[in-house]
Design an enzyme around this catalytic site. Structure first.
Site, PDB file in Angstrom:
ATOM      1  NE  ARG A 108      36.555  33.283  51.534  1.00  0.00           N
ATOM      2  CZ  ARG A 108      36.393  34.631  51.724  1.00  0.00           C
ATOM      3  NH1 ARG A 108      36.799  35.433  52.844  1.00  0.00           N
ATOM      4  NH2 ARG A 108      36.085  35.289  50.441  1.00  0.00           N
ATOM      5  CB  SER A 177      35.547  31.326  40.965  1.00  0.00           C
ATOM      6  OG  SER A 177      35.164  32.580  41.915  1.00  0.00           O
ATOM      7  CG  ASP A 230      36.881  36.363  41.128  1.00  0.00           C
ATOM      8  OD1 ASP A 230      36.157  36.371  40.215  1.00  0.00           O
ATOM      9  OD2 ASP A 230      37.989  35.815  41.400  1.00  0.00           O
TER      10      ASP A 230
END
Length: 498
Positions: A108, A177, A230
């Protein structure tokens, strides 16, 4: 004639007796099998028990491992990674910041407009982009050029009124991540790929450097201000809205925790002490293990058959990736040893991870009188039809045992963090309040798990201390949290923007 009638009567009576004996034997056998199924359930429940005294032992062990992990590299199963984040958002951040969230087959790109204390997040926009499979196993240049080009396209849609003034760079928070050895707030070398990626020429390289090269190649003037994961993003997102946030926990497919530590309490930190006096620690708590954890034979088998045997033991007990499969394994034992689903073992029951945690949650939350949802899930997923109500009740009990153990152990882990930071008890004369930011699909969507976690933490803390600890849901840390960290680590901090 009479002899024939008598003979026929004797034969019929004998046949009836034989039939009756078979029925009785079948009932005895069925009762025996049912008793075995109930015994398996009872034994499993007992082995998964988490009385308060055991949870306190788990919390104490977590505290001990945290100290050991801060003392030296490799000193503990907990990595206790130094994140280099020493400035969490204050809520005063203002301006336009970008975030890139790469953690799987999609990534994203986000644009977040911050308006300081008064206005908070004024606006946020994002776009999701799928990564073509060939780029996941290709070259570093191929992957990062693709990402940079998507980022540039997104930047081009930026509204004119928020364009940065001439000479000012746009700034980006990069949530990456995958396992990284962080070397500064904005650099880190890739340790290994996971989740289907395998690009060998990135391993050992600085991922921020690789992205920056690709951005420069196409003339995208953007600086990566923060490289985070995250969990730290969730902590930043929580802190932006509430300055009492001291830790973040992710409970989703996987699990992790991060918290704010005093920099002078980190023996393995050899750099200058940050001005704030604080340092965010990425615990990687999924790898915690202790002899006090209530492991069963199902957990041992799941671990042995996993891709990472002996690793991530805590994660395998509490996270969404594994809970459904523990229920499946218990059902399989009932099917094999107690003919729970009939004379043959349903083939689908032997398929690892076929029973996902969202399906387990749906069965656990079934309130219909005939447990219709349970019946439908067994039929649709495992191809088991004609289940009785008492069989369905056993399935719900199994879900309850697994979810309760996971939720209570999660609460014990949080208590360990509170112990380490001295917030597990109320100190006389001190006004203290601490907020734990939680995120992840398991916490957000599995209502009974969430309620059990919260009530267990209150139970362990006791009435007085429980009043000072709050659990808050902090959404989308991997996105907005990264943009907030780009803001709190901006190169323009302290510069008069007028």
């Amino acid at each position: 004639m009479g002899k024939i009638a008598v003979g026929a009567t004797v034969v019929c009576t004998a046949a009836l007796c034989a039939a009756a004996v078979l029925v009785v034997r079948h009932r005895m056998k069925s009762n025996g099998k049912w008793g075995r199924a109930v015994a398996i359930l009872k034994e499993f429940g007992e082995k998964c028990e988490t009385p308060d005294w055991k949870l306190r032992q788990v919390a104490d062990a977590m505290d001990v491992e945290m100290h050991a992990g801060l003392a030296s590299e490799g000193g503990s199963k907990l990595k206790m990674l130094i994140s280099y984040v020493d400035n969490l958002p204050s809520g005063d951040e203002a301006g336009l910041f970008y975030a890139l969230d790469l953690g799987g087959t999609n990534f994203r790109v986000l644009r977040v407009h911050l308006g300081g204390k008064e206005k908070g997040v004024i606006n946020q926009e994002f776009e999701e982009v799928s990564i073509p499979p060939h780029l996941m196993i290709g070259s570093s240049e191929g992957l990062f050029d693709f990402i940079a080009s998507a980022l540039a396209k997104f930047v081009n849609s930026e509204p004119e009124e928020v364009h940065p003034p001439p000479g000012r760079q746009r700034e980006l928070g990069f949530t990456f991540s995958f396992p990284v050895r962080q070397t500064s707030i904005a650099s880190g070398t890739l340790i290994k790929w996971t989740k289907g990626f395998n690009i060998e020429d990135v391993v050992g390289e600085d991922v921020v450097g690789e992205l920056t090269k690709s951005m420069q190649k196409i003339g995208l003037d953007m600086r990566v201000s923060a490289l985070v994961n995250d969990t730290i993003g969730t902590l930043a997102g929580g802190r932006f809205y509430n300055q009492d946030v001291i830790a973040a926990v992710i409970l989703g497919t996987g699990t992790n925790a991060a918290y704010v530590e005093r920099a002078n309490a980190i023996p393995k930190w050899h750099g200058p002490l940050p001005k704030s006096g604080d340092m965010v620690i990425n615990m990687e708590w999924g790898n915690f293990r202790s002899s006090h954890l209530p492991l069963t034979g199902y957990d041992v088998a799941l671990d042995a058959e996993s891709l990472n045997p002996g690793e991530q033991i805590f994660e395998k007990l509490i996270s969404g990736m594994y809970l459904g499969d523990i229920v499946r394994r218990a059902l399989l034992k009932m099917a094999e040893e107690a003919d729970f689903f009939g004379d043959t073992v349903p083939p689908k029951l032997r398929v690892p991870f076929i029973l996902r945690t969202p399906d387990m949650s749906a069965m656990h939350h079934d309130t219909s009188p005939d447990l219709k949802v349970v019946g439908n899930k067994l039929k649709d997923i495992l191809e088991i039809s004609n289940t009785s109500l008492k069989m369905r009740k056993i399935v719900v009990e199994l879900c309850d045992i697994v979810a309760t153990r996971g939720a209570r152990l999660s609460a014990a882990g949080i208590l360990g963090i509170l112990k380490k930071t001295g917030r597990d008890t109320v100190k006389a004369g001190e006004k203290q309040k601490a907020v734990i930011a939680l995120d992840g699909g398991l916490f957000e969507h599995y209502t009974k798990f969430r309620a059990c976690l919260e009530s267990t933490l209150n139970e362990l803390l006791g009435e007085e201390a429980a009043k000072t600890i709050v659990i808050e849901h902090s959404n989308d840390g991997s996105g907005i949290g990264a943009a907030l960290l780009a803001a709190s680590h901006s190169q323009y901090l302290g510069v008069d923007e007028n």
